[in-house]
Write a protein that holds these residues in place. Sequence first.
Motif, mmCIF file in Angstrom:
data_model
loop_
_atom_site.group_PDB
_atom_site.id
_atom_site.type_symbol
_atom_site.label_atom_id
_atom_site.label_comp_id
_atom_site.label_asym_id
_atom_site.label_seq_id
_atom_site.Cartn_x
_atom_site.Cartn_y
_atom_site.Cartn_z
ATOM 1 N N SER A 1 0.796 -1.282 0.149
ATOM 2 C CA SER A 1 0.073 0.165 0.201
ATOM 3 C C SER A 1 1.054 1.345 -0.088
ATOM 4 N N LEU A 2 2.306 1.100 0.362
ATOM 5 C CA LEU A 2 3.031 2.442 0.463
ATOM 6 C C LEU A 2 4.202 2.167 -0.453
ATOM 7 N N PRO A 3 4.103 2.071 -1.732
ATOM 8 C CA PRO A 3 5.203 1.561 -2.431
ATOM 9 C C PRO A 3 6.543 2.620 -2.454
ATOM 10 N N GLU A 4 6.028 3.740 -2.212
ATOM 11 C CA GLU A 4 6.965 4.953 -2.586
ATOM 12 C C GLU A 4 7.610 5.492 -1.087
ATOM 13 N N ASN A 5 7.235 4.849 -0.045
ATOM 14 C CA ASN A 5 7.711 5.129 1.300
ATOM 15 C C ASN A 5 8.954 4.908 1.479
ATOM 16 N N THR A 6 10.013 6.121 1.533
ATOM 17 C CA THR A 6 11.570 5.815 1.506
ATOM 18 C C THR A 6 11.849 5.086 2.587
ATOM 19 N N GLY A 7 11.402 5.484 3.835
ATOM 20 C CA GLY A 7 11.648 4.811 5.247
ATOM 21 C C GLY A 7 11.565 3.413 4.912
ATOM 22 N N VAL B 1 23.237 -15.577 -0.474
ATOM 23 C CA VAL B 1 22.603 -15.163 -1.522
ATOM 24 C C VAL B 1 21.343 -15.878 -1.989
ATOM 25 N N ASN B 2 20.383 -15.065 -2.223
ATOM 26 C CA ASN B 2 19.070 -15.511 -2.752
ATOM 27 C C ASN B 2 18.740 -14.610 -4.060
ATOM 28 N N ALA B 3 18.684 -15.359 -5.223
ATOM 29 C CA ALA B 3 18.385 -14.701 -6.529
ATOM 30 C C ALA B 3 17.352 -13.770 -6.338
ATOM 31 N N ASP B 4 16.066 -14.236 -5.925
ATOM 32 C CA ASP B 4 14.834 -13.471 -5.603
ATOM 33 C C ASP B 4 15.078 -12.306 -4.826
ATOM 34 N N TYR B 5 15.824 -12.379 -3.685
ATOM 35 C CA TYR B 5 15.929 -11.178 -2.837
ATOM 36 C C TYR B 5 16.986 -10.392 -3.376
ATOM 37 N N VAL B 6 17.931 -10.592 -4.278
ATOM 38 C CA VAL B 6 18.889 -9.846 -5.117
ATOM 39 C C VAL B 6 17.981 -8.891 -5.856
ATOM 40 N N LYS B 7 16.977 -9.461 -6.751
ATOM 41 C CA LYS B 7 16.143 -8.745 -7.462
ATOM 42 C C LYS B 7 15.400 -7.647 -6.692
ATOM 43 N N ARG B 8 14.979 -8.206 -5.494
ATOM 44 C CA ARG B 8 13.983 -7.213 -4.939
ATOM 45 C C ARG B 8 14.948 -6.013 -4.166
ATOM 46 N N VAL B 9 15.915 -6.461 -3.744
ATOM 47 C CA VAL B 9 16.856 -5.272 -3.405
ATOM 48 C C VAL B 9 16.925 -4.375 -4.304
ATOM 49 N N ASN B 10 17.560 -4.722 -5.726
ATOM 50 C CA ASN B 10 17.743 -3.980 -6.628
ATOM 51 C C ASN B 10 16.597 -3.144 -7.095
ATOM 52 N N GLY B 11 15.506 -3.739 -6.757
ATOM 53 C CA GLY B 11 14.117 -2.996 -7.188
ATOM 54 C C GLY B 11 13.979 -1.896 -6.249
ATOM 55 N N TYR B 12 13.996 -1.970 -5.124
ATOM 56 C CA TYR B 12 13.917 -1.024 -4.083
ATOM 57 C C TYR B 12 14.981 0.082 -4.033
ATOM 58 N N THR C 1 16.570 1.049 -6.726
ATOM 59 C CA THR C 1 16.452 1.717 -8.054
ATOM 60 C C THR C 1 15.231 2.725 -7.557
ATOM 61 N N THR C 2 14.401 2.172 -7.048
ATOM 62 C CA THR C 2 13.012 3.196 -6.563
ATOM 63 C C THR C 2 13.636 4.476 -5.789
ATOM 64 N N LEU C 3 14.568 3.903 -4.805
ATOM 65 C CA LEU C 3 15.125 5.034 -3.730
ATOM 66 C C LEU C 3 15.946 6.012 -4.726
ATOM 67 N N ASP C 4 16.796 5.461 -5.803
ATOM 68 C CA ASP C 4 17.529 6.532 -6.428
ATOM 69 C C ASP C 4 16.654 7.145 -7.218
ATOM 70 N N ARG C 5 15.611 6.855 -7.689
ATOM 71 C CA ARG C 5 14.543 7.822 -8.199
ATOM 72 C C ARG C 5 13.899 8.903 -7.092
ATOM 73 N N LEU C 6 13.418 8.475 -6.114
ATOM 74 C CA LEU C 6 12.799 9.031 -5.199
ATOM 75 C C LEU C 6 13.635 10.140 -4.349
ATOM 76 N N ILE C 7 14.968 9.547 -3.994
ATOM 77 C CA ILE C 7 15.780 10.515 -3.140
ATOM 78 C C ILE C 7 17.187 10.308 -3.744
ATOM 79 N N PRO C 8 17.497 10.952 -5.095
ATOM 80 C CA PRO C 8 18.645 10.834 -5.872
ATOM 81 C C PRO C 8 20.131 11.203 -4.630
ATOM 82 N N GLY C 9 21.193 10.518 -4.742
ATOM 83 C CA GLY C 9 22.237 10.737 -4.187
ATOM 84 C C GLY C 9 22.323 10.642 -2.583
ATOM 85 N N ASN C 10 21.213 9.854 -2.249
ATOM 86 C CA ASN C 10 21.137 9.530 -0.557
ATOM 87 C C ASN C 10 22.505 8.585 -0.457
#
Lengths: 543, 201
Positions: A475-481, A499-510, A512-521
Amino acid sequence: MNLVPFSRISSLRSLVIDDMPTMRQNIRMHLGQLGVTKVDQAGTPDEAIRFVEAGAYDLIICDYNLNKETNGQQLLEFFRTQNMMSPMTMFIMVTAESGYNLVASAAEFQPDAYMLKPLTASKIAERIDRLLEKQNALLPINKKLERKDLAGAIVECDNVLQSAPKWAVDILKTKATLLIELRRIDEARTVYSDALAMRDDLVWAKIGMARCDIISGHLDEAKVVVQEVLKQNAQYIEAYDLLAQIEEAQGNNNEALDALSRSSEIIPSARRSRLVGNAAYRAGDLEQAKTAFDKVLKHTKGSLTAQPSDLLTMAQVHVDTGDAEAALTLLATAPKRYAESKVFNSTQAAVSAQAHVKMGNMDAAAQSFEIAKNAAGKNPSEMAILALAKAAFSVGKDEEGAQLISQAIKADHENKTLQTLARKALADSGKAELADTLVDGAIKHCTGIIAEANALMRSAKPDESLAKLEEALQSLPENTGILMAAAQLYLLWMSQRGVNADYVKRVNGYLTTLDRLIPGNDRVAKMHRFLRDTITKAAQKKI
Amino acid sequence: MNAELAAIIVHDIKNALGVLEGQLRVLATDSNDARAGQAHVTCLTLQEKLIGFLTLYKASSQGLTAHIEALSPHDFLNGLLHHQTITQENLKVAVAHEEMPVLAFFDENLVGLALEAALQNATRFAHSAIELSCCKHGDGIAFTVRDDGPGIGTQETKPSTGLGMDLCQAIAEAHVKGKQHGQARLSNHPDGGALFELILP
């Protein structure tokens, strides 16, 4: 990375921007002499924007004087702020000697080079050669940066400093910025003082020192440095932004607004006026907000540089000052292309609803409110949801309004500007008394989820912990915290259990979203690095 | 005619000259006639003169401010030499690389204008060689242009050095650091010939 081979000028994809056809032809001819065959030509800023949107260029040669509304500097600003240009694109600004000093000394966005008219083929070739040589020299640093390997880029800075000392200033600048991003403040200070030892009046190094002070919490010291810089160089725009940041952090909203206003007097660009307008609106100074957005709208009228949010904020300011008619009239002038934006449609309808209420047209208001709600969709943007909340309160749907405010905060509970705007929306709607319950309540809700997930992780229930955050992100896909907490806990899980391939994919996804929302953090940068290290280590173990 | 109007007109002419320069360059490349090349060089020189005049006008009306950047003097001087067209045969123009700092801080567009003017002047007097260099000078740098001509004081110098030196002086003074500012001077080299120096803080 797309790097043009050194000294291969003829393969450059280029764009010439000049309002005078003869000058365009002339530059095209010069480029032709250098063997450059791919030369597009734009006669207006809008034409240039369309070209840049449609194709990738290695070289843009732009005249400073374009038309009454937009000059070359503002066009460059638009390209950079809208991320329309690759960092590898060489942007050369051409000025006449009469305007050169003015243009170059008060530029917030620096082109790769300024060249004085008249251009000749050999001058252009010499400058491009030098820019390509620089790109080539700095390539190892940029390659690391492209992979978000900030620490690696810092190491490369030291290497390139040895191998190509003539780019020392560019390298030191980059290195210090990266050190600050990684919060290695003491090292950043050393770099700045090295630069100042080369030449003691380097403004960027002094400003860098002030930035270090701000991060270390020494706001008063930072303010002294910034004011000293401005005393000697009143044109240095970045110093005003820093001053505004310091004043706002010290709770001096009017002083912050004043610093931004002074900067917009030096560069009367749409972007500067927009910064002033937004700060004025947050500080509740509606008159100044109106003046500032009026400038923005005049500046960008009929151009592709016009932004929907400017029109919407101005309309909201009109409603807030009681001029509902002006708000509706203004909204009716929106260019057709805005209607493609969901945010625009819902915010426009939400502001209209408020305006209709002020004019006593309750039916029209209710209708607009419904349109706004439908257009907003499931996860409306910050701007849309706040306007929608105000609209809800104005049509008497208090519960819905309260729920929307709460939803807005939950969407990104660590966003301080959002909190200020949400409190303001409540106050404007005569619901100031709800502010603490709604805003603080929503923040507590989110911090609660994170705390619970952390507790589950600590008590060795990692799967439950991760499930908890995944559920919240539904419900809160863009909550940076929450995104940060999720990325962190997945990384922790993998560092303990592999390492878990599925988790790596998820972390990468998060991330990437964070880079878009708060670039340079810097926390996000650290997690990028940690993820890479984890994967590398796992790969080594396998071998 | 007032100065402002004059500047606008000169500006217009300069733009037109830019177009002419491009056309002449194509002509010079495509044609075997040496006169096309000469016409191109004449046009380039005229352009330089006009820009010099406009810069000087700006210095006197609004003042000049240097846009200081960190640059390699080596690259800068080589570039300057590269697009300099010397018509005199048997005249050797070279960059002396000894003692040149890796980095220096100056406005390349303005310093380019000053050195082009100095170089133009030197070509009129040099016998066979002109040497360009850049070395450390106090905390700052000094660009020099030295020729092997008769030195200053010869009756010929007067007519055109005036404007050239004024331009160089204005450009030098636009380079400010703290309380120091730049200086341009013309003197006789102890070993003969004229020595132009652009000293920047």
